[in-house]
Design a protein around this motif. Sequence first.
Motif, short mmCIF file in Angstrom:
data_model
loop_
_atom_site.label_atom_id
_atom_site.label_comp_id
_atom_site.label_asym_id
_atom_site.label_seq_id
_atom_site.Cartn_x
_atom_site.Cartn_y
_atom_site.Cartn_z
N THR A 118 0.82 -1.20 0.00
CA THR A 118 0.00 0.00 0.00
C THR A 118 0.86 1.26 0.00
OG1 THR A 118 -0.01 0.24 2.38
CG2 THR A 118 -1.63 -1.26 1.46
N GLU A 119 2.16 1.03 0.00
CA GLU A 119 3.14 2.13 0.06
C GLU A 119 2.94 2.99 1.29
OE1 GLU A 119 3.38 4.16 -3.72
OE2 GLU A 119 3.50 2.27 -4.80
N CYS A 120 2.56 2.33 2.38
CA CYS A 120 2.30 3.09 3.60
C CYS A 120 3.58 3.53 4.29
CB CYS A 120 1.46 2.28 4.57
SG CYS A 120 2.37 0.90 5.30
N ARG A 144 5.36 1.99 6.54
CA ARG A 144 5.59 1.51 7.91
C ARG A 144 6.88 0.71 8.00
NH1 ARG A 144 0.37 2.46 7.80
NH2 ARG A 144 -0.92 2.58 9.66
N CYS A 145 7.11 -0.13 6.99
CA CYS A 145 8.29 -0.99 7.02
C CYS A 145 9.56 -0.16 7.08
CB CYS A 145 8.30 -1.93 5.84
SG CYS A 145 8.08 -1.11 4.26
S1 SF4 Z 1 4.61 -1.85 5.44
FE1 SF4 Z 1 5.92 -1.57 3.67
S2 SF4 Z 1 5.56 -3.37 2.43
FE2 SF4 Z 1 3.89 -3.28 3.88
S3 SF4 Z 1 2.30 -2.17 2.80
FE3 SF4 Z 1 3.45 -0.65 3.95
S4 SF4 Z 1 5.00 0.09 2.51
FE4 SF4 Z 1 4.19 -1.80 1.67
#
Ligand code: SF4
Lengths: 270, 653
Positions: free
Chosen positions: B271-273, B275-276
């Motif tokens: 999701t391109e969030c 967090r990772c």
């Molecule tokens: S945490 Fe990273 S890999 Fe997972 S959805 Fe978000 S950006 Fe994508």
Amino acid sequence: MLVITCVKQVPDTTQVRVDPVTGTLIRDGVPFIINPYDTHALEEGLRLKEKYGFRTVVISMGPPNTEVTLKKAIALGADEAVLLSDRAFGGADTLATSQVLSEAIKKLGEKEEVAIVICGRQTIDGDTAQVGPGIATRLGYSQLTLVDSIESVDLKAKKIRVRRKLEGRHEIVEAKLPAMIAVLKEINSLRYPTVPMRLMAEDSKATLWDNKIMGLQETTIGLKGSATQVRKIFSPQRASGEIIGEGLKDPKEVSRLLIDRLMEKHVLSL
Amino acid sequence: MFIYISTIIFAVAILLFCWSCYKRFRLLMLGKSVDRFKDFGPRLKNVIFYVFGQRCTVNHGYRFGWNHLVLFWSFMFLLIANTEFLFEGLFPDSVSFSMLPVSLYILIEIASVLALLAVCIAMLRRLAFPPSYIEARSMDAFVILGLIALLMVAFFGLHASEIAKGELEATFMPVSNFVASTLFSDVKQETLNDYIEAFWWLHAIVLLAFLNYLPYSKHMHILTGIPNVFFKSLTKVNTQIREDFKKGNVFGVGQINLFTWKDLMDSYSCTECGRCSDNCPATNTGKSLNPRLVIHDIKANLLKNGPFFDNKKAPVLPLIGKGGEGSVSEEVLWSCTTCGACMEVCPVSIEHVPKIVDMRRNLVEMNAKMPGELLTFFESMEQRSNPWGIVPSDRVKWATDITVKPFEAGKTEYLFYVGCFGAFDARSRKVSLAISKILDAGGISWGILGKDELCCGDSMRRLGNEFVFDRMTKDNIKILTDKGIKKIITQCPHCFNTLKNDYRQYGLELEVIHHTELINNLIKAGKLPLNVNGADLGNVVIHDSCYLGRYNGLYDVPREVISSVTGRAATEMDRCLEKSFCCGAGGGRMWMEEEGKRINVTRVEEALKKDPKTVCVSCPYCLTMFEDGLKSTKADDKVQVLDVAEIVSMGLK
Ligand code: SF4
Ligand SMILES: Cc1cc2nc3c(=O)[nH]c(=O)nc-3n(C[C@H](O)[C@H](O)[C@H](O)COP(=O)(O)OP(=O)(O)OC[C@H]3O[C@@H](n4cnc5c(N)ncnc54)[C@H](O)[C@@H]3O)c2cc1C
Ligand code: SF4
């Protein structure tokens, strides 16, 4: 054209202990490894192969279990491996060892011209550094020891240029081919075998040459062909050292004392 | 005419959408097979927990996660309304909104309002409090948010005009009713007809555009998110798949089609969030690794190369290359500590670590390409079965001054698997001694393998040298089974995890217990005579080992031990438990050079903020990294690093 690399399988000497009672080496359970210098000899052989298109043959004289070592050489990219193994070869000193190895090199040379023989500088068990020069002398090859870099190989002019590492200086030497070069560890950094190569090597076999094939006179090989004999193995007693400049604080003063003492003892001289 | 136009447009748009999905699906099928279908129950549970509960979205201190939760649930209800709408477009004569049960009206109304609010908040947030990375404000995000907002506007417009015209029952549609009475009360009947038609078409166009945009945007997670969570690995940070060392096989992943279909699905689901990468120790210390981009590059590579595979042609873009979109650089791959922070926080359960290790495997096993220092490391491992290439007979040196019994089948209960650090490393030897003392005090029957103990192979596996790991494992399993060993105490969380989880893949089920857990059990059973000596240690700050915590869920154990011994709870760092920040040594990073800002120093600085006198660890890697980090920050004279076992052994009566 051939590049022949000589490798020796040695006991991992850091794991060898001396039996305090009998004074002999305890070899039980000590793993065998490729003589560390020879891994660099092998690597250089492979690099020459890649650069000049030589065929690389690895040879080793030793007991049958040496095949494991040779298989590793194949995994790394050697084209062929020859194992010189026969009871008659056993107990050889450097004289007899270089005899068998040079005869084997001659034999390989019958089918394909030999350009370069690469040895390690020395082994970690025998430690004599004589086998390489022995081979060169017997075969009448150019003898290039302590090589830390091969500058160039000119196959047309049959010439090789190497750099030798001597105490405090380097020497660039040009010599005629065929040549024997004994290499230092600094000459290259090792490669790592890929898994497909390892798997391929598992099925590969070293060519076994015993004395039936070699047909050497029994008096020139093995124990009988050896000029040296082991009479006793012992760990020399270590004399206790002395402390110099105890209680002094100034490092310059202490070093002066140390140097004076070393000169007195003829460890250092002007 | 109206009928036909809508039917045709809807049919074409829906078919186009299906075609796009099919094309994406075909690309997935390029991946290797992997069984992710077994264990339906636990998988369903994951979906409920992670998707419907949005656990990872709202957890871990992400406040805006709540906004997503609202949007997600609104979407669930709007799904009903929009499915109805699609059918209405296809079959205008036979389907209409009024056919839905009135009780749903109110729910759909609420969902629409919430969705509209959530979208506005999301847009404002991207403008006013942007996330940590620039792409979050991409056009992609604004296009999608805009479309959703427009859809909601059309929805209210449509229903308000219908209400105004008296075509729709208004009782359960308070918002549309409000719009109707405030905006459309004075509008003429004929004009209302035009309004209805206009809003209906606006709704239709936006919906169909949205649908067809989805498969090409990051919002594809709307489609793949749920299956992605369903098919996620059921082990914590999942254990790497074994390789079959047959001639002719290709090892590791150096080409996109060598990933499993699940790996590829992961790349669709991102999701391109961010967090990772927010939690990645490598990204946080300025390394080139960014787990979000690794996943993005896999997707980009698949989209670029996929059609070539389809036509049985060679791929055009290397998967492991110089970097740049669609290629992952070697440097990126070697920067990962396999700490698992990325996987822990990912809301759609993307599995980064196995992909990184798979690509490392390709580098090591197929190309023998690795940082120079690893060559010596690999040789030492292969020849001496320890990282430093020390003589195996030195494995017993740590116990020179104590009496330790060898493990004897039938007589000894536990094998104390000392591990390479515990046996060879001067500092960790002290921990081994502390553990021995505790085991004796607790009346445990234990023994060691001595010089026959081999390295468990953890670093080899994480570094991608699966071939040698495989051999080491088989050698180890032979020793363990020959000696009849069933129960093992480990000092190191890496040995613990490898013996427990990795060796299971070889059919060996062992009862492996980490020393902290055994100690905790002894304390709880009242078998350890302890003095509570909290004062000596001062403020104790605790650091979680990734392989104990995230990999094996052991968070409480070391904490409980510390409070039993010191009489008070350990101080937590800002990043702790699931979100703990790695010491920098895992994944074989222990044996490699580190460029730039050091991970261990970053972590030590974090610990120092809590003004500790003692940092408590439960892993020899962490111990080393912390001691080094304290030296670099010149704080080693003020702060000591102790293993849990040392703290306990100090407290023994
Ligand atoms: S945490 Fe990273 S890999 Fe997972 S959805 Fe978000 S950006 Fe994508
Ligand atoms: C006094 C003395 C007595 C010895 N007695 C015995 C004995 O009774 N029984 C016994 O088994 N050994 C014995 N040895 C050991 C034996 O002489 C040597 O191991 C052998 O001759 C090789 O010499 P080296 O190890 O010193 O090799 P070096 O001359 O140090 O080796 C130089 C290079 O030559 C090549 N090379 C050396 N040996 C081989 C080989 N076998 N195959 C292929 N290439 C090789 C390698 O490239 C190596 O790096 C004795 C050694 C000494 C010094
Ligand atoms: S495992 Fe840790 S170091 Fe590797 S990418 Fe994930 S967060 Fe970063």
